[in-house]
Design an enzyme around this catalytic site. Structure first.
Site, mmCIF file in Angstrom:
data_model
loop_
_atom_site.group_PDB
_atom_site.id
_atom_site.type_symbol
_atom_site.label_atom_id
_atom_site.label_comp_id
_atom_site.label_asym_id
_atom_site.label_seq_id
_atom_site.Cartn_x
_atom_site.Cartn_y
_atom_site.Cartn_z
ATOM 1 N N ASP A 53 0.791 -1.250 -0.055
ATOM 2 C CA ASP A 53 -0.297 0.166 0.035
ATOM 3 C C ASP A 53 0.909 1.382 0.030
ATOM 4 O OD1 ASP A 53 -2.267 -1.352 -0.277
ATOM 5 O OD2 ASP A 53 -3.033 -1.207 2.125
ATOM 6 N N LYS A 75 -4.391 2.769 -2.918
ATOM 7 C CA LYS A 75 -5.804 3.257 -3.146
ATOM 8 C C LYS A 75 -5.822 4.858 -3.653
ATOM 9 C CE LYS A 75 -7.893 -0.454 -1.966
ATOM 10 N NZ LYS A 75 -6.595 -1.023 -2.224
ATOM 11 N N MET A 190 -7.372 10.361 10.033
ATOM 12 C CA MET A 190 -7.974 11.007 8.807
ATOM 13 C C MET A 190 -7.276 12.292 8.271
ATOM 14 S SD MET A 190 -11.036 13.040 10.619
ATOM 15 C CE MET A 190 -11.700 11.735 11.207
HETATM 16 N N1 SAH Z 1 -3.570 0.656 9.114
HETATM 17 C C1 SAH Z 1 -2.824 1.868 9.249
HETATM 18 C C2 SAH Z 1 -3.964 3.012 9.137
HETATM 19 C C3 SAH Z 1 -4.336 3.320 7.785
HETATM 20 S S1 SAH Z 1 -5.594 4.433 7.482
HETATM 21 C C4 SAH Z 1 -2.408 1.838 10.831
HETATM 22 O O1 SAH Z 1 -2.590 0.863 11.545
HETATM 23 O O2 SAH Z 1 -1.943 2.892 11.174
HETATM 24 C C5 SAH Z 1 -4.736 5.852 6.945
HETATM 25 C C6 SAH Z 1 -4.382 6.829 8.246
HETATM 26 O O3 SAH Z 1 -3.824 6.416 8.987
HETATM 27 C C7 SAH Z 1 -4.075 8.172 7.579
HETATM 28 O O4 SAH Z 1 -5.151 8.898 6.997
HETATM 29 C C8 SAH Z 1 -3.603 8.906 8.765
HETATM 30 O O5 SAH Z 1 -4.654 9.155 9.522
HETATM 31 C C9 SAH Z 1 -2.894 7.803 9.684
HETATM 32 N N2 SAH Z 1 -1.525 7.437 9.550
HETATM 33 C C10 SAH Z 1 -0.668 6.643 8.896
HETATM 34 N N3 SAH Z 1 0.503 6.772 8.714
HETATM 35 C C11 SAH Z 1 0.622 7.757 9.609
HETATM 36 C C12 SAH Z 1 1.562 8.727 10.307
HETATM 37 N N4 SAH Z 1 2.893 8.270 10.003
HETATM 38 N N5 SAH Z 1 1.402 9.625 11.073
HETATM 39 C C13 SAH Z 1 0.277 9.869 11.405
HETATM 40 N N6 SAH Z 1 -0.797 9.515 10.972
HETATM 41 C C14 SAH Z 1 -0.504 8.422 9.985
#
Ligand code: SAH
Length: 511
Positions: A53, A75, A190
């Site tokens: 992803d 996506k 988000m």
């Molecule tokens: N499976 C992932 C989440 C996927 S949804 C998990 O467990 O972390 C994607 C969202 O995750 C983004 O929109 C953001 O809100 C958050 N996210 C992912 N990586 C991030 C990061 N390094 N710092 C802050 N938020 C993050």
């Protein structure tokens, strides 16, 4: 399928009736490659196919097999859009053909990652799968910002919440009254754009406007930013500060602990992007050191080391053996081992090593080099050999290396044999990293072969500062029409790091 791989991978998997293949849902963590789990690294190294992803650490794929199929199935943003059905179909198809498929997702695969949906599709198809949890962004980004999501006396519960990017579509999806009343920390996953409507709705539903709130963007990455405010002020503050996705928002009293517990000290290279052109196998120590200094590292291996089958002569014929690189040391010992010998084969000879990396590799094999020149180039070794007695010399090195050393030793009357243990070949650069390389603040070259091979498929960006490990590499850079902005005074990795840090400081570092 890779037999060894599948057997090892199968260790904990729930084998289904669907035949050979296996899918592992692997969490890649929030961004810092140090937060990949041991099991994640193991499966990445074994995988036949990796479907990944968007928000996975760039470095996560570095340990994949050279012949593995790596496919982006993200996506949104950046790359192409791959519909969910297509991803699932591909995953099923590859698993059915017997492959070990790693489905690599940012953070945790079962936290807002659609991992559950994909697992249901596999179960329906009777295909075995394994789940490797990852560190989820909501907890990791908060932790790296000094925010414990639970804290005695402040929060004994935490809710992980996702909302649609388009606030209008959130109608009905979330129970705002329940969220407002939730007795603990709220962590929202988000985009920043959703914040104004989100915070307004929570306040309207009764969450105190003065409650502390923090936005953490690019959590755990070198460019992580944290902004602290209140439920009422945070949305406008985040917009003013230009906070970018990916970001999480923490709402609750614990957010204020950021003020006391922020612990990440910005390193001297914070905010800098450094591209590394060394062979992948050797890049990791340089990359790790750069990251420890706060840099964002782009691995752009321009070369690959390939062992050669040249015959290794019997070592007792020589009274001096010169080794010019850590690779040379490794391959020399592999050859010795292959014919049943060990470090004792070097017992009767003087051993000279160009550079501390070569000397370190020897020490790891139980040999302390007799001669390590002060200048880590062939000329330095020639100087260091002044007054040393020898007549039969073996130089073990890379094919196509310069003849300075053998020529000088022959001039001194020695008989010199050269064994080419390896050669460096062009590693085509991944087209996906080319834009990032062009925007890098620094581009590092650790040998002439990295220069030649890098320039065969890429050019440095106009504002990128070119860093060279020493005069030989610099000369090659100039021959190719490039300006050398930074040259290390000590011609090894530590010297290279020092030179970049000094250059950054001189450039008005920390700004
Ligand atoms: N499976 C992932 C989440 C996927 S949804 C998990 O467990 O972390 C994607 C969202 O995750 C983004 O929109 C953001 O809100 C958050 N996210 C992912 N990586 C991030 C990061 N390094 N710092 C802050 N938020 C993050």
């Amino acid at each position: 399928m890779n037999v060894r791989g599948s057997a090892a991978a199968r260790g904990g998997a729930d084998a289904g009736p669907g035949g050979g293949g296996l899918v592992a849902f692997v969490g890649a963590g929030p961004g810092d490659p140090g937060l990949l789990t041991a099991r994640a690294l193991e499966l990445i190294a074994l995988a036949d196919v990796i479907l990944y992803d968007r928000l996975i650490p760039r470095e996560a794929l570095a340990g994949a097999r050279a012949d593995a199929e790596l496919r982006y199935v993200g996506k949104q943003g950046g790359g192409p859009f791959v519909p969910q059905e297509e991803t699932e179909a591909l995953m099923l198809e590859r698993a059915r053909s017997g492959a070990l498929v790693v489905r690599l997702k940012g953070g945790d695969p079962f936290v807002f990652g659609r991992g559950g949906e994909e697992a249901l599709a596999l179960r329906a198809a009777g295909i075995a799968f394994e789940v490797v949890p990852g560190i989820t962004a909501g907890i990791a980004a908060a932790g790296y910002a000094g925010i414990p999501v639970t804290h005695r006396g402040l929060a004994s519960a935490v809710a992980l919440v996702t909302a649609h990017e388009d606030p209008e579509k959130n109608e009905g999806a979330l129970d705002w009254a329940a969220l407002a009343a939730f007795p603990g920390t709220l962590v929202f996953y988000m985009g920043v754009r959703t914040l104004p409507s989100l915070t307004a709705r929570l306040i309207a539903a009764g969450r105190p406007a003065a409650q502390p709130a923090a936005v953490v963007s690019h959590g755990t990455l070198p460019v992580q930013r944290t902004l602290l405010g209140t439920l009422e002020t945070i949305a406008a503050a985040a917009a003013d500060a230009g906070m970018q996705a990916p970001a999480i928002t923490v709402i609750g009293d614990v957010a204020a602990l950021h003020g006391e517990l922020a612990w990440r000290v910005a390193g001297p290279l914070a905010g800098m992007t450094v591209a590394v052109t060394r062979a992948r196998a050797q890049a990791s120590s340089l990359a790790a050191a750069l990251r420890a200094l706060g840099a964002d590292v782009i691995e752009a291996p321009a070369i690959r080391i390939v062992a050669r089958a040249d015959e290794l002569p019997a070592l007792e014929r020589f009274d001096l053996i010169c080794l010019t690189s850590a690779n040379g040391v490794e391959l020399l010992f592999e050859r010795l081992e292959a014919r049943g010998e060990d470090a004792r084969a070097l017992a009767g000879t003087l051993v000279a090593a160009i550079g501390p990396g070569t000397a370190r590799a020897l020490r790891a094999r139980g040999v302390i080099a007799d001669i390590v020149p002060e200048r880590f180039v062939a000329e330095g070794l020639i100087e260091a050999l002044t007054g040393v007695d020898f007549s039969n010399v073996l130089i073990a090195r890379a094919a196509g290396a310069r003849d300075v050393l053998p020529d000088a030793l022959r001039e001194r009357g020695a008989s010199v044999e050269i064994v080419s243990l390896y050669e460096t070949v062009v590693e085509p650069l991944d087209p996906a990293v080319l834009p990032a390389i062009a925007e890098a603040d620094y581009l590092t070259f650790t040998s002439s072969s990295t220069v030649r091979n890098f320039l065969a498929s890429a050019r440095p960006g106009v504002d990128t500062r070119i860093v060279s490990i020493g005069p030989v590499t610099s000369a090659t850079l100039r021959e190719h029409g490039l300006n050398v902005d930074v040259e290390a005074t000590r011609h090894d990795i530590d010297g290279l790091l020092e030179a970049i840090v000094a250059d950054r400081a001189g450039e008005g570092g920390g700004a």
